[in-house]
Design a protein around this motif. Structure first.
Motif: not given
Ligand code: MG
Ligand code: TXA
Length: 356
Positions: A58, A145, A147, A153, A235
């Motif tokens: 990630k 998540s 992503n 997400s 974010h």
């Molecule tokens: Mg997340």
């Protein structure tokens, strides 16, 4: 690495395929799977090396701890210690479902799951594919998540592949996530239960059972990552710049958005709007891309489409996205939070706007 894709119909789960996926997960593979909130990318939570690979896949900051997912309540005491009675009360009422509890981490759970913290985030997802996979895995599963770090997400299998193709072993595609917003995170390790992240379980629902719940002061507008690991202001961001409009008079807000869209278009920018069903007919200009989130009062629809529309507008090559904040009630609190973060602080107050 090749990412395999396994399509599973949640209404007719292929038990043999899920058993094989569960065995791979247990043996150290990274497996993305649907939950009712968003897709997660899972690893055996008891295998520190597999957990380390999640951070790498990630490109996740090492100080952002991960939620552990359980198939059944008896697993709770294998991952947490000093569990308060309140945790069981909440679990009985809200699990499986979009509520994550922060408890004391059991020493057998590797420290990197929690980025070195002595606490642990844990939840039991309600999605039938997630439940089948977690049962087959026979181990608790650490899953953030699915992503890339700081991206919106993933609420569909295609989003997972867009970010993580070639970086994970397997994607189980079970169709779109129904809630589309991450779980509500509630910290039970302090003197008072404290909401760390508004999410798919509205805080009002928690407060009906627990009137003493505190919302961490300054959380929604906080720029400080340290107090809350992972709660970085920037974010859930699309690549496009997101401008958030906030005000109690939606028609005035819509007029401001229309004016700003025209100004940006005149300056040669490519502009998209995420509009409510009510706003959409009032917005328009040559070249303006308008996408509809859902009815203003239908926050469940808005929440379920939010990340997908951010990604679609990115894909369409938009440079600026305009969107209005819903009122901060029910799922509106979580939606405002995600939008505020995606906007990285670019909030335009219209009239006497509510504070984020
Ligand atoms: Mg997340
Ligand atoms: O709905 C969800 O929660 C999804 C699905 C996949 O379950 N997962 C998810 O994970 O959103 P992630 O990693 O994107 O977000 C986890 C959040 C982060 O904000 C992190 O800071 C917080 O939970 N968290 C995890 N462990 C924590 C801990 N020990 N103390 C405080 N916060 C924690």
């Amino acid at each position: 690495m090749m990412t395999e894709v396994l399509r599973i119909d949640p209404a007719r789960i292929d038990a043999a395929a899920i058993a094989a996926a569960g065995a791979r997960l247990r043996a150290g593979a990274l497996v993305a799977f649907p939950t009712e909130t968003v897709y997660g990318v899972g690893a055996n939570a008891l295998d520190a090396a597999a957990v380390a690979r999640i951070f790498a896949a990630k490109q996740r900051a090492l100080n952002d701890p991960i939620i552990v997912h359980l198939a059944a309540l008896p697993q709770l005491e294998t991952v947490a210690t000093d569990i308060p009675a309140l945790a069981y009360t909440l679990a009985e009422r809200f699990w499986p479902g979009p509520l994550t509890l922060i408890l004391q981490r059991h020493p057998r759970v590797p420290a990197n799951v929690s980025s070195g913290l002595l606490t642990l985030a844990v939840r039991m997802p309600a999605h039938p594919v997630a439940q089948a996979l977690l049962t087959a895995a026979e181990v608790p599963v650490a899953a953030p998540s699915a992503n890339l770090f700081t991206r919106p997400s993933a609420t569909a299998g295609g989003h997972v592949l867009a970010d993580l193709d070639g970086r994970i072993d397997l994607l189980i595609d079970g169709g779109p996530a129904s809630i589309g917003l991450e779980s509500t995170v509630l910290d039970l390790t302090g003197a008072v239960p404290t909401l760390l992240r508004p999410g798919g379980l509205p805080v009002e629902t928690l407060q009906a059972l627990l009137p003493q719940v505190q919302v961490r002061p300054g959380y929604l507008a906080s720029t400080q990552a340290a107090a809350a690991p992972g709660m970085l202001l920037k974010h859930y961001s699309p690549r496009a710049q997101l401008l958030l409009f906030d005000g109690t008079d939606w028609q005035a807000v819509t007029a401001h958005m229309q004016a700003e869209a025209r100004r940006l278009l005149a300056a040669g920018r490519r502009v998209g709007i995420m509009a409510s069903t009510e706003q959409a007919p009032l917005l328009g200009a040559p070249g303006l891309l308008v996408q509809t989130l859902g009815g203003q009062a239908d926050l469940a629809a808005v929440g379920s489409r939010l990340f997908d529309l951010m990604r679609q507008l990115d894909q369409a090559g938009v440079e600026v996205i305009l969107v209005a904040a819903p009122p901060a009630a029910g799922l509106g609190l979580a939606i405002r939070d995600r939008l505020y973060r995606a906007a990285a602080g670019r909030v335009i107050e219209v009239g006497d706007g509510e504070r984020c």
